[in-house]
Design a protein around this motif. Structure first.
Motif, mmCIF file in Angstrom:
data_model
loop_
_atom_site.group_PDB
_atom_site.id
_atom_site.type_symbol
_atom_site.label_atom_id
_atom_site.label_comp_id
_atom_site.label_asym_id
_atom_site.label_seq_id
_atom_site.Cartn_x
_atom_site.Cartn_y
_atom_site.Cartn_z
ATOM 1 N N HIS A 11 0.854 -1.188 0.000
ATOM 2 C CA HIS A 11 0.000 0.000 0.000
ATOM 3 C C HIS A 11 0.892 1.242 0.000
ATOM 4 C CE1 HIS A 11 -3.480 -2.496 1.322
ATOM 5 N NE2 HIS A 11 -2.538 -3.166 1.973
ATOM 6 N N ARG A 12 0.540 2.227 -0.819
ATOM 7 C CA ARG A 12 1.257 3.497 -0.835
ATOM 8 C C ARG A 12 0.246 4.619 -0.580
ATOM 9 N NH1 ARG A 12 5.015 4.933 -5.800
ATOM 10 N NH2 ARG A 12 6.305 3.342 -4.793
ATOM 11 N N PRO A 13 0.067 5.010 0.668
ATOM 12 C CA PRO A 13 -0.917 6.055 0.986
ATOM 13 C C PRO A 13 -0.511 7.405 0.405
ATOM 14 C CG PRO A 13 0.409 5.533 2.909
ATOM 15 C CD PRO A 13 0.751 4.512 1.869
ATOM 16 N N ARG A 14 -1.508 8.255 0.195
ATOM 17 C CA ARG A 14 -1.254 9.580 -0.380
ATOM 18 C C ARG A 14 -0.820 10.593 0.676
ATOM 19 N NH1 ARG A 14 -6.333 8.040 -3.038
ATOM 20 N NH2 ARG A 14 -7.234 8.787 -1.097
ATOM 21 N N ASP A 15 -1.204 10.349 1.921
ATOM 22 C CA ASP A 15 -0.864 11.287 2.986
ATOM 23 C C ASP A 15 -0.881 10.547 4.318
ATOM 24 O OD1 ASP A 15 -3.615 11.010 3.584
ATOM 25 O OD2 ASP A 15 -4.114 12.797 2.408
ATOM 26 N N VAL A 16 -0.530 11.265 5.398
ATOM 27 C CA VAL A 16 -0.468 10.640 6.717
ATOM 28 C C VAL A 16 -1.846 10.187 7.169
ATOM 29 C CG1 VAL A 16 0.005 11.092 9.160
ATOM 30 C CG2 VAL A 16 1.622 11.850 7.421
ATOM 31 N N GLU A 17 -2.860 10.963 6.844
ATOM 32 C CA GLU A 17 -4.223 10.594 7.239
ATOM 33 C C GLU A 17 -4.605 9.228 6.678
ATOM 34 O OE1 GLU A 17 -8.794 12.373 7.065
ATOM 35 O OE2 GLU A 17 -7.120 13.528 6.234
ATOM 36 N N GLU A 18 -4.278 9.006 5.401
ATOM 37 C CA GLU A 18 -4.588 7.705 4.810
ATOM 38 C C GLU A 18 -3.730 6.609 5.425
ATOM 39 O OE1 GLU A 18 -4.781 5.416 0.464
ATOM 40 O OE2 GLU A 18 -4.113 7.515 0.578
ATOM 41 N N ALA A 19 -2.474 6.926 5.729
ATOM 42 C CA ALA A 19 -1.576 5.932 6.317
ATOM 43 C C ALA A 19 -2.103 5.435 7.659
ATOM 44 C CB ALA A 19 -0.181 6.520 6.478
ATOM 45 N N VAL A 20 -2.540 6.348 8.523
ATOM 46 C CA VAL A 20 -3.038 5.907 9.829
ATOM 47 C C VAL A 20 -4.384 5.208 9.691
ATOM 48 C CG1 VAL A 20 -1.714 7.663 11.068
ATOM 49 C CG2 VAL A 20 -4.046 8.182 10.352
ATOM 50 N N HIS A 51 0.361 -7.004 5.266
ATOM 51 C CA HIS A 51 0.318 -5.744 4.538
ATOM 52 C C HIS A 51 1.559 -4.910 4.855
ATOM 53 C CE1 HIS A 51 -3.982 -6.321 3.563
ATOM 54 N NE2 HIS A 51 -4.034 -6.879 4.770
ATOM 55 N N LEU A 52 2.062 -4.201 3.835
ATOM 56 C CA LEU A 52 3.123 -3.218 4.013
ATOM 57 C C LEU A 52 2.582 -1.851 3.599
ATOM 58 C CD1 LEU A 52 6.578 -4.630 2.838
ATOM 59 C CD2 LEU A 52 5.677 -4.393 5.146
ATOM 60 N N ILE A 53 2.784 -0.869 4.460
ATOM 61 C CA ILE A 53 2.323 0.494 4.189
ATOM 62 C C ILE A 53 3.554 1.371 3.988
ATOM 63 C CG2 ILE A 53 1.013 2.451 5.064
ATOM 64 C CD1 ILE A 53 -0.558 0.423 6.791
ATOM 65 N N ASP A 54 3.782 1.799 2.770
ATOM 66 C CA ASP A 54 4.986 2.536 2.394
ATOM 67 C C ASP A 54 4.778 4.040 2.600
ATOM 68 O OD1 ASP A 54 7.216 3.652 1.218
ATOM 69 O OD2 ASP A 54 7.109 2.492 -0.626
ATOM 70 N N ILE A 55 5.504 4.614 3.562
ATOM 71 C CA ILE A 55 5.380 6.049 3.854
ATOM 72 C C ILE A 55 6.579 6.852 3.341
ATOM 73 C CG2 ILE A 55 4.003 5.574 5.910
ATOM 74 C CD1 ILE A 55 6.567 6.283 7.556
ATOM 75 N N ASP A 165 -1.737 0.433 15.707
ATOM 76 C CA ASP A 165 -2.428 1.355 14.810
ATOM 77 C C ASP A 165 -1.803 2.749 14.816
ATOM 78 O OD1 ASP A 165 -3.185 2.118 17.366
ATOM 79 O OD2 ASP A 165 -5.244 2.616 16.790
ATOM 80 N N GLU A 166 -0.619 2.883 15.418
ATOM 81 C CA GLU A 166 0.040 4.181 15.505
ATOM 82 C C GLU A 166 1.218 4.283 14.538
ATOM 83 O OE1 GLU A 166 -0.546 6.012 19.917
ATOM 84 O OE2 GLU A 166 0.881 4.359 19.740
ATOM 85 N N LEU A 167 1.397 5.487 14.017
ATOM 86 C CA LEU A 167 2.504 5.794 13.129
ATOM 87 C C LEU A 167 3.386 6.836 13.818
ATOM 88 C CD1 LEU A 167 3.910 5.724 10.311
ATOM 89 C CD2 LEU A 167 2.363 7.584 9.642
ATOM 90 N N ALA A 168 4.664 6.525 13.962
ATOM 91 C CA ALA A 168 5.605 7.513 14.490
ATOM 92 C C ALA A 168 5.896 8.513 13.379
ATOM 93 C CB ALA A 168 6.893 6.833 14.942
#
Length: 294
Positions: A11-20, A51-55, A165-168
Protein backbone atom coordinates in the motif's frame (compact mmCIF):
# COMPACT_ATOMS: atom_id res chain seq x y z
CA UNK A 1 17.00 -20.59 4.91
CA UNK A 2 14.58 -18.29 3.04
CA UNK A 3 16.13 -15.16 1.59
CA UNK A 4 13.02 -13.75 -0.04
CA UNK A 5 10.19 -11.95 1.73
CA UNK A 6 6.85 -13.69 2.28
CA UNK A 7 3.85 -12.58 0.20
CA UNK A 8 2.23 -9.33 1.30
CA UNK A 9 -0.11 -6.66 -0.02
CA UNK A 10 1.63 -3.37 -0.77
CA UNK A 11 0.00 0.00 0.00
CA UNK A 12 1.26 3.50 -0.83
CA UNK A 13 -0.92 6.06 0.99
CA UNK A 14 -1.25 9.58 -0.38
CA UNK A 15 -0.86 11.29 2.99
CA UNK A 16 -0.47 10.64 6.72
CA UNK A 17 -4.22 10.59 7.24
CA UNK A 18 -4.59 7.70 4.81
CA UNK A 19 -1.58 5.93 6.32
CA UNK A 20 -3.04 5.91 9.83
CA UNK A 21 -6.42 4.88 8.46
CA UNK A 22 -4.80 1.89 6.78
CA UNK A 23 -3.01 1.00 10.02
CA UNK A 24 -6.34 1.06 11.82
CA UNK A 25 -8.18 -1.00 9.21
CA UNK A 26 -5.67 -3.59 8.01
CA UNK A 27 -4.81 -6.67 10.07
CA UNK A 28 -1.13 -7.38 10.70
CA UNK A 29 0.34 -4.37 8.88
CA UNK A 30 3.91 -3.06 9.00
CA UNK A 31 5.18 0.39 8.09
CA UNK A 32 7.91 0.67 5.47
CA UNK A 33 10.06 3.83 5.52
CA UNK A 34 13.72 3.20 4.67
CA UNK A 35 13.40 -0.56 5.05
CA UNK A 36 16.96 -1.11 6.30
CA UNK A 37 15.66 -2.90 9.41
CA UNK A 38 12.38 -4.28 8.10
CA UNK A 39 13.53 -5.81 4.81
CA UNK A 40 16.10 -8.16 6.42
CA UNK A 41 13.43 -9.27 8.89
CA UNK A 42 11.12 -10.03 5.97
CA UNK A 43 13.80 -11.87 4.03
CA UNK A 44 14.61 -14.12 6.98
CA UNK A 45 10.88 -14.60 7.72
CA UNK A 46 11.32 -13.08 11.17
CA UNK A 47 8.42 -10.80 10.26
CA UNK A 48 5.52 -12.08 8.16
CA UNK A 49 3.04 -9.20 7.80
CA UNK A 50 0.00 -9.40 5.56
CA UNK A 51 0.32 -5.74 4.54
CA UNK A 52 3.12 -3.22 4.01
CA UNK A 53 2.32 0.49 4.19
CA UNK A 54 4.99 2.54 2.39
CA UNK A 55 5.38 6.05 3.85
CA UNK A 56 8.74 6.82 2.26
CA UNK A 57 7.33 9.30 -0.30
CA UNK A 58 5.04 11.28 1.98
CA UNK A 59 6.34 14.84 1.75
CA UNK A 60 4.78 15.83 5.09
CA UNK A 61 7.10 13.31 6.78
CA UNK A 62 10.24 14.68 5.15
CA UNK A 63 10.54 17.62 7.53
CA UNK A 64 13.94 18.27 9.05
CA UNK A 65 13.44 21.45 11.04
CA UNK A 66 15.83 23.26 13.36
CA UNK A 67 14.49 26.04 15.58
CA UNK A 68 15.08 27.76 18.86
CA UNK A 69 13.54 24.80 20.69
CA UNK A 70 15.58 22.10 18.97
CA UNK A 71 15.48 19.61 16.09
CA UNK A 72 12.42 17.93 14.57
CA UNK A 73 13.00 14.88 12.37
CA UNK A 74 10.17 13.54 10.23
CA UNK A 75 9.63 9.83 9.73
CA UNK A 76 10.84 9.84 6.10
CA UNK A 77 14.11 11.71 6.76
CA UNK A 78 17.20 9.56 6.20
CA UNK A 79 20.22 9.15 8.44
CA UNK A 80 22.37 10.80 5.77
CA UNK A 81 20.17 13.88 5.66
CA UNK A 82 20.47 14.30 9.43
CA UNK A 83 24.20 13.64 9.37
CA UNK A 84 24.90 16.17 6.63
CA UNK A 85 22.70 19.02 7.86
CA UNK A 86 24.92 21.75 9.33
CA UNK A 87 21.99 23.23 11.26
CA UNK A 88 21.57 19.93 13.09
CA UNK A 89 25.29 19.73 13.83
CA UNK A 90 25.13 23.19 15.41
CA UNK A 91 21.90 22.82 17.39
CA UNK A 92 22.39 19.20 18.48
CA UNK A 93 25.94 18.01 17.71
CA UNK A 94 25.34 14.65 19.40
CA UNK A 95 23.00 13.69 16.55
CA UNK A 96 25.78 14.35 14.04
CA UNK A 97 28.31 12.47 16.18
CA UNK A 98 26.04 9.45 16.45
CA UNK A 99 24.88 9.36 12.84
CA UNK A 100 28.42 8.97 11.50
CA UNK A 101 28.61 5.68 13.41
CA UNK A 102 25.35 4.21 12.07
CA UNK A 103 26.16 1.21 9.86
CA UNK A 104 27.59 2.11 6.43
CA UNK A 105 27.03 5.08 4.14
CA UNK A 106 24.84 3.13 1.74
CA UNK A 107 22.53 2.20 4.63
CA UNK A 108 22.46 5.76 5.96
CA UNK A 109 21.44 6.95 2.49
CA UNK A 110 18.25 4.88 2.64
CA UNK A 111 17.51 4.13 6.29
CA UNK A 112 15.51 6.62 8.33
CA UNK A 113 16.41 8.13 11.69
CA UNK A 114 12.91 7.75 13.14
CA UNK A 115 12.64 4.19 11.85
CA UNK A 116 15.88 3.31 13.64
CA UNK A 117 14.55 4.73 16.90
CA UNK A 118 11.20 2.95 16.61
CA UNK A 119 13.04 -0.32 15.82
CA UNK A 120 14.38 -0.02 19.39
CA UNK A 121 17.51 -2.06 18.77
CA UNK A 122 19.48 -2.05 22.06
CA UNK A 123 22.62 -1.55 19.93
CA UNK A 124 21.20 1.38 17.94
CA UNK A 125 23.14 4.62 18.25
CA UNK A 126 20.10 6.87 17.94
CA UNK A 127 18.37 5.11 20.82
CA UNK A 128 21.19 6.41 23.04
CA UNK A 129 20.78 9.94 21.69
CA UNK A 130 17.03 9.79 22.28
CA UNK A 131 17.51 8.54 25.84
CA UNK A 132 20.31 10.93 26.78
CA UNK A 133 18.64 14.08 25.46
CA UNK A 134 15.13 13.18 26.66
CA UNK A 135 13.80 13.17 23.12
CA UNK A 136 10.10 12.92 22.36
CA UNK A 137 8.36 10.65 19.84
CA UNK A 138 5.20 11.97 18.20
CA UNK A 139 2.67 9.24 17.32
CA UNK A 140 -0.42 9.54 15.12
CA UNK A 141 -3.44 7.29 14.79
CA UNK A 142 -7.11 7.66 13.95
CA UNK A 143 -7.56 8.19 17.68
CA UNK A 144 -5.43 11.31 17.66
CA UNK A 145 -1.85 12.33 18.44
CA UNK A 146 0.19 11.52 21.49
CA UNK A 147 3.74 12.22 22.57
CA UNK A 148 5.99 9.75 24.38
CA UNK A 149 9.12 10.84 26.23
CA UNK A 150 12.29 8.80 25.83
CA UNK A 151 12.21 7.41 29.36
CA UNK A 152 8.92 5.65 28.60
CA UNK A 153 9.46 4.91 24.91
CA UNK A 154 11.94 2.00 25.01
CA UNK A 155 10.28 -0.94 26.75
CA UNK A 156 12.41 -3.98 25.91
CA UNK A 157 14.68 -5.17 23.08
CA UNK A 158 13.06 -4.24 19.74
CA UNK A 159 9.91 -3.05 21.48
CA UNK A 160 8.92 0.61 21.69
CA UNK A 161 5.75 2.19 23.02
CA UNK A 162 4.03 2.35 19.62
CA UNK A 163 0.63 0.70 19.25
CA UNK A 164 -0.18 -1.38 16.18
CA UNK A 165 -2.43 1.36 14.81
CA UNK A 166 0.04 4.18 15.50
CA UNK A 167 2.50 5.79 13.13
CA UNK A 168 5.60 7.51 14.49
CA UNK A 169 5.52 10.72 12.46
CA UNK A 170 8.31 12.66 14.13
CA UNK A 171 10.99 12.64 16.82
CA UNK A 172 12.02 15.85 18.60
CA UNK A 173 15.34 16.61 20.23
CA UNK A 174 15.97 19.69 22.39
CA UNK A 175 18.57 22.29 21.45
CA UNK A 176 21.57 21.92 23.72
CA UNK A 177 22.18 24.62 26.29
CA UNK A 178 25.23 26.86 25.96
CA UNK A 179 28.48 25.52 27.44
CA UNK A 180 27.39 21.94 26.76
CA UNK A 181 29.68 19.39 25.17
CA UNK A 182 28.75 15.98 23.79
CA UNK A 183 30.54 12.93 22.43
CA UNK A 184 29.74 9.43 21.19
CA UNK A 185 32.24 6.59 21.46
CA UNK A 186 31.81 2.93 20.57
CA UNK A 187 33.78 -0.22 19.82
CA UNK A 188 32.76 -2.59 17.01
CA UNK A 189 34.59 -5.55 15.50
CA UNK A 190 34.55 -3.80 12.13
CA UNK A 191 33.44 -0.36 11.06
CA UNK A 192 29.72 -0.44 10.46
CA UNK A 193 29.09 -3.50 12.64
CA UNK A 194 26.84 -3.29 15.66
CA UNK A 195 28.76 -1.93 18.62
CA UNK A 196 30.02 -4.33 21.28
CA UNK A 197 29.41 -1.35 23.55
CA UNK A 198 28.79 2.34 22.98
CA UNK A 199 28.40 5.46 25.05
CA UNK A 200 26.92 8.91 24.43
CA UNK A 201 27.98 11.62 26.88
CA UNK A 202 26.74 15.11 27.70
CA UNK A 203 28.43 17.57 30.07
CA UNK A 204 27.62 21.22 30.70
CA UNK A 205 29.33 23.92 32.74
CA UNK A 206 28.25 27.06 34.54
CA UNK A 207 29.96 30.42 34.33
CA UNK A 208 32.57 29.40 36.88
CA UNK A 209 33.53 26.23 35.03
CA UNK A 210 31.66 24.05 37.51
CA UNK A 211 29.83 20.99 36.17
CA UNK A 212 26.04 21.40 36.20
CA UNK A 213 25.08 18.43 34.00
CA UNK A 214 26.86 15.11 33.46
CA UNK A 215 24.94 12.26 31.86
CA UNK A 216 25.67 9.13 29.88
CA UNK A 217 23.60 6.76 27.74
CA UNK A 218 24.98 3.32 26.93
CA UNK A 219 24.05 0.83 24.22
CA UNK A 220 24.68 -2.91 23.72
CA UNK A 221 24.95 -3.44 27.48
CA UNK A 222 21.30 -3.84 28.42
CA UNK A 223 17.83 -4.52 27.00
CA UNK A 224 17.29 -0.78 26.40
CA UNK A 225 19.64 2.21 26.40
CA UNK A 226 20.90 2.69 29.95
CA UNK A 227 21.07 6.26 31.20
CA UNK A 228 23.54 7.08 33.98
CA UNK A 229 23.30 10.44 35.71
CA UNK A 230 26.64 11.46 37.22
CA UNK A 231 25.57 14.72 38.80
CA UNK A 232 25.86 13.30 42.32
CA UNK A 233 29.48 12.43 41.53
CA UNK A 234 30.46 15.42 39.39
CA UNK A 235 28.13 18.23 40.45
CA UNK A 236 29.89 21.12 42.11
CA UNK A 237 33.25 20.05 40.71
CA UNK A 238 35.31 21.31 37.82
CA UNK A 239 36.29 19.04 34.95
CA UNK A 240 39.78 18.76 36.43
CA UNK A 241 38.24 17.28 39.60
CA UNK A 242 36.52 14.41 37.75
CA UNK A 243 37.72 11.01 38.93
CA UNK A 244 37.85 8.64 35.96
CA UNK A 245 37.96 5.59 38.21
CA UNK A 246 34.77 6.60 39.98
CA UNK A 247 33.01 7.15 36.64
CA UNK A 248 34.21 3.76 35.39
CA UNK A 249 32.94 2.01 38.53
CA UNK A 250 29.54 3.74 38.41
CA UNK A 251 28.99 2.66 34.81
CA UNK A 252 30.23 -0.90 35.42
CA UNK A 253 27.67 -1.22 38.20
CA UNK A 254 24.82 0.25 36.14
CA UNK A 255 25.04 -1.85 32.96
CA UNK A 256 23.56 -5.33 32.49
CA UNK A 257 25.41 -6.85 29.51
CA UNK A 258 24.71 -10.33 28.19
CA UNK A 259 27.36 -12.63 26.71
CA UNK A 260 27.17 -13.72 23.08
CA UNK A 261 29.46 -15.08 20.38
CA UNK A 262 31.12 -11.67 20.00
CA UNK A 263 32.00 -10.76 23.59
CA UNK A 264 31.61 -11.89 27.17
CA UNK A 265 29.51 -9.94 29.63
CA UNK A 266 32.62 -8.93 31.58
CA UNK A 267 34.31 -7.58 28.45
CA UNK A 268 31.26 -5.55 27.50
CA UNK A 269 31.11 -4.20 31.05
CA UNK A 270 34.77 -3.18 30.84
CA UNK A 271 34.20 -1.54 27.46
CA UNK A 272 31.23 0.37 28.81
CA UNK A 273 33.27 1.82 31.66
CA UNK A 274 36.22 2.69 29.44
CA UNK A 275 34.07 4.25 26.72
CA UNK A 276 32.17 6.24 29.33
CA UNK A 277 35.38 7.83 30.58
CA UNK A 278 36.55 8.54 27.03
CA UNK A 279 33.22 10.03 25.92
CA UNK A 280 32.86 12.15 29.05
CA UNK A 281 36.41 13.45 28.62
CA UNK A 282 35.70 14.48 25.03
CA UNK A 283 32.40 16.06 26.00
CA UNK A 284 34.19 18.04 28.70
CA UNK A 285 36.76 19.26 26.16
CA UNK A 286 33.90 20.53 23.96
CA UNK A 287 32.06 22.31 26.79
CA UNK A 288 33.31 25.87 26.99
CA UNK A 289 32.28 27.68 30.17
CA UNK A 290 30.68 31.10 29.57
CA UNK A 291 32.55 34.14 30.78
CA UNK A 292 31.27 35.25 34.21
CA UNK A 293 29.34 38.51 34.21
CA UNK A 294 31.32 41.49 35.46
Amino acid sequence: MPLKPPPFEYHRPRDVEEAVRLLAELPDAKVLAGGQSLVPLLNFRLAIPEHLIDISRLTELRTLAVGSDGVRIGAAVTHAEVEQDERVATACPLLHQAERLVAHEVIRNKGTAVGSIVHADPAGELTAVMALLDGVAVLRSVRGTREVVAGEFFQSPFEADVAEDELAVEVRFPRLAPATGTAFEEVARRHGDYALAGCAAMLSLDAGGVIRTARLALISVGPVPIVVDLLDLAGGQTVADLDAGVVYDRVAEAVRPQPDIHASADYRRHLAGTLAVDALTKAADRAVAPTPAA
